[in-house]
Design an enzyme around this catalytic site. Structure first.
Site, short mmCIF file in Angstrom:
data_model
loop_
_atom_site.label_atom_id
_atom_site.label_comp_id
_atom_site.label_asym_id
_atom_site.label_seq_id
_atom_site.Cartn_x
_atom_site.Cartn_y
_atom_site.Cartn_z
N HIS A 1 10.29 2.67 -5.72
CA HIS A 1 9.08 3.21 -5.09
C HIS A 1 8.95 2.65 -3.67
O HIS A 1 9.29 1.49 -3.43
CB HIS A 1 7.85 2.86 -5.93
CG HIS A 1 6.65 3.64 -5.51
ND1 HIS A 1 5.90 3.28 -4.40
CD2 HIS A 1 6.09 4.77 -5.98
CE1 HIS A 1 4.93 4.17 -4.24
NE2 HIS A 1 5.03 5.09 -5.19
N GLU B 1 6.55 1.54 -2.12
CA GLU B 1 5.75 0.30 -2.05
C GLU B 1 6.60 -0.91 -2.42
O GLU B 1 6.40 -2.01 -1.89
CB GLU B 1 4.51 0.43 -2.96
CG GLU B 1 3.51 1.41 -2.34
CD GLU B 1 2.67 2.18 -3.34
OE1 GLU B 1 2.59 1.79 -4.52
OE2 GLU B 1 2.10 3.21 -2.93
N GLU C 1 9.13 11.18 -2.29
CA GLU C 1 7.77 10.79 -1.91
C GLU C 1 7.76 10.42 -0.43
O GLU C 1 8.08 9.27 -0.08
CB GLU C 1 7.31 9.59 -2.73
CG GLU C 1 7.30 9.84 -4.22
CD GLU C 1 6.35 8.89 -4.94
OE1 GLU C 1 5.47 9.40 -5.62
OE2 GLU C 1 6.48 7.67 -4.79
N LYS D 1 0.19 2.46 -10.71
CA LYS D 1 0.28 1.35 -9.74
C LYS D 1 -0.48 0.13 -10.28
O LYS D 1 -0.50 -0.08 -11.49
CB LYS D 1 -0.20 1.81 -8.36
CG LYS D 1 0.52 3.09 -7.91
CD LYS D 1 0.30 3.43 -6.47
CE LYS D 1 1.05 4.72 -6.13
NZ LYS D 1 0.96 5.08 -4.71
N SER E 1 -0.10 12.41 -2.47
CA SER E 1 -1.36 13.14 -2.41
C SER E 1 -1.33 14.47 -3.15
O SER E 1 -1.92 15.46 -2.71
CB SER E 1 -1.81 13.33 -0.95
OG SER E 1 -1.96 12.07 -0.32
N GLY F 1 -1.06 8.36 -0.76
CA GLY F 1 -2.40 7.78 -0.70
C GLY F 1 -3.14 8.09 0.60
O GLY F 1 -4.15 7.46 0.91
N ASN G 1 1.73 7.58 -11.95
CA ASN G 1 2.07 6.21 -11.57
C ASN G 1 0.75 5.50 -11.31
O ASN G 1 0.11 5.72 -10.29
CB ASN G 1 2.94 6.23 -10.30
CG ASN G 1 3.20 4.82 -9.76
OD1 ASN G 1 2.89 3.83 -10.42
ND2 ASN G 1 3.75 4.75 -8.56
P1 13P Z 1 -0.71 9.31 -4.37
O1 13P Z 1 -0.65 10.46 -5.34
O2 13P Z 1 -1.88 8.40 -4.59
O3 13P Z 1 -0.54 9.76 -2.96
O4 13P Z 1 0.57 8.38 -4.69
C1 13P Z 1 1.81 8.96 -4.84
C2 13P Z 1 2.73 7.94 -5.37
O5 13P Z 1 3.04 6.96 -4.72
C3 13P Z 1 3.23 8.13 -6.74
O6 13P Z 1 4.26 7.25 -7.02
#
Ligand code: 13P
Length: 251
Positions: free
Chosen positions: A96, A98, A167, A11, A213, A173, A9
């Protein structure tokens, strides 16, 4: 039996030029390493057509990171499921954290997006996960159950096309990964929730990915758990070598 999947992803990262180069590098590395899982890159809307032109579909599949809850029409700035599909995408990430957190997406909207994605031949990668407070106060199993239940008006046939990504928001992150045991416990819980509604066959065939992560150094331990069927990778999907290192956790 269910598929193992490693999905990136990206982003809101990479310019078009950088994104095409990254997709090219992932594709090139996969020519040398036979992947024992499906590999997907989920990329910004602006990159879909160009990325599709440089990946080989037998090596890498492509997805978007979102789509509209509306079919079409006067929704300035939105991108529909049909538009996403027309670029050559096979997948779309929906729900997601976010999007839930910063754009206020709720269960009702996410059901509409999921229905439109499915109606247009896209496979949703549907994200669920608790925030830190819910992990700490012990409500995480109930929180995730209700996020999965948001899709329970789908027919069994439609539900069987969904990939679920667990997640935990506190692990995204942050460099703080859920332990393999925490991931396994939640994935088994999700599979049980699906089984209670749709039966054992659909539950056993649903791929459930871990995200948060995930990196080459911890992917093997996470993916070794029986209910962890791969990963949804943020930061580590932005470097082709790191992403491939995670794909190789299945080798
Ligand atoms: P990270 O791997 O950067 O922690 O992000 C995970 C994520 O949100 C994948 O959709």
């Amino acid at each position: 039996m269910r598929k193992n999947i490693v999905a990136g992803n990206w982003k809101m990262n990479t310019t078009l030029e950088e994104g095409v180069e990254l997709a090219n590098n992932v594709n090139a590395l996969l020519k040398d390493t036979k992947a024992n899982c499906e590999v997907i890159v989920c990329v910004p809307f602006t990159h879909l057509t160009s990325v599709n032109a440089v990946i080989e579909p037998e090596l890498v599949k492509m997805g978007a990171e979102n789509c509209s809850e509306h079919e079409k029409g006067a929704y300035t700035g939105e991108v529909s499921a049909a538009m996403v599909k027309s670029t050559g995408a096979d997948y779309v990430i929906l729900g997601h954290s976010e999007r839930r957190q910063y754009f206020g997406e709720n269960n009702e909207q996410l059901l509409k997006k999921t229905q439109l994605a499915l109606a247009n031949g896209l496979k949703p990668i549907f994200c669920v996960g608790e925030v830190l407070e819910e992990r700490e106060n012990g409500s995480y199993n109930d929180v995730v159950k209700s996020q999965v239940e948001a899709l329970f008006s789908l027919s069994p046939d439609d539900f069987s096309k969904i990939v679920i990504a667990y997640e935990p928001v506190w692990a995204i992150g942050t460099g703080k990964t859920a332990t393999a045991e925490q991931a396994q416990d939640m994935h088994a819980h999700i599979r049980k929730v699906v089984e209670e509604k749709y039966g054992k066959e659909i539950a056993d065939n649903t791929s459930i990915l871990y995200g948060g992560s995930c990196k080459p150094s911890n992917a093997k331990e996470l993916f070794a758990k029986p209910d962890v069927d791969g990963g949804l990778i943020g930061g580590a999907s932005l470097k082709a070598e790191d992403f491939l290192g995670i794909v190789e956790a299945f080798n």
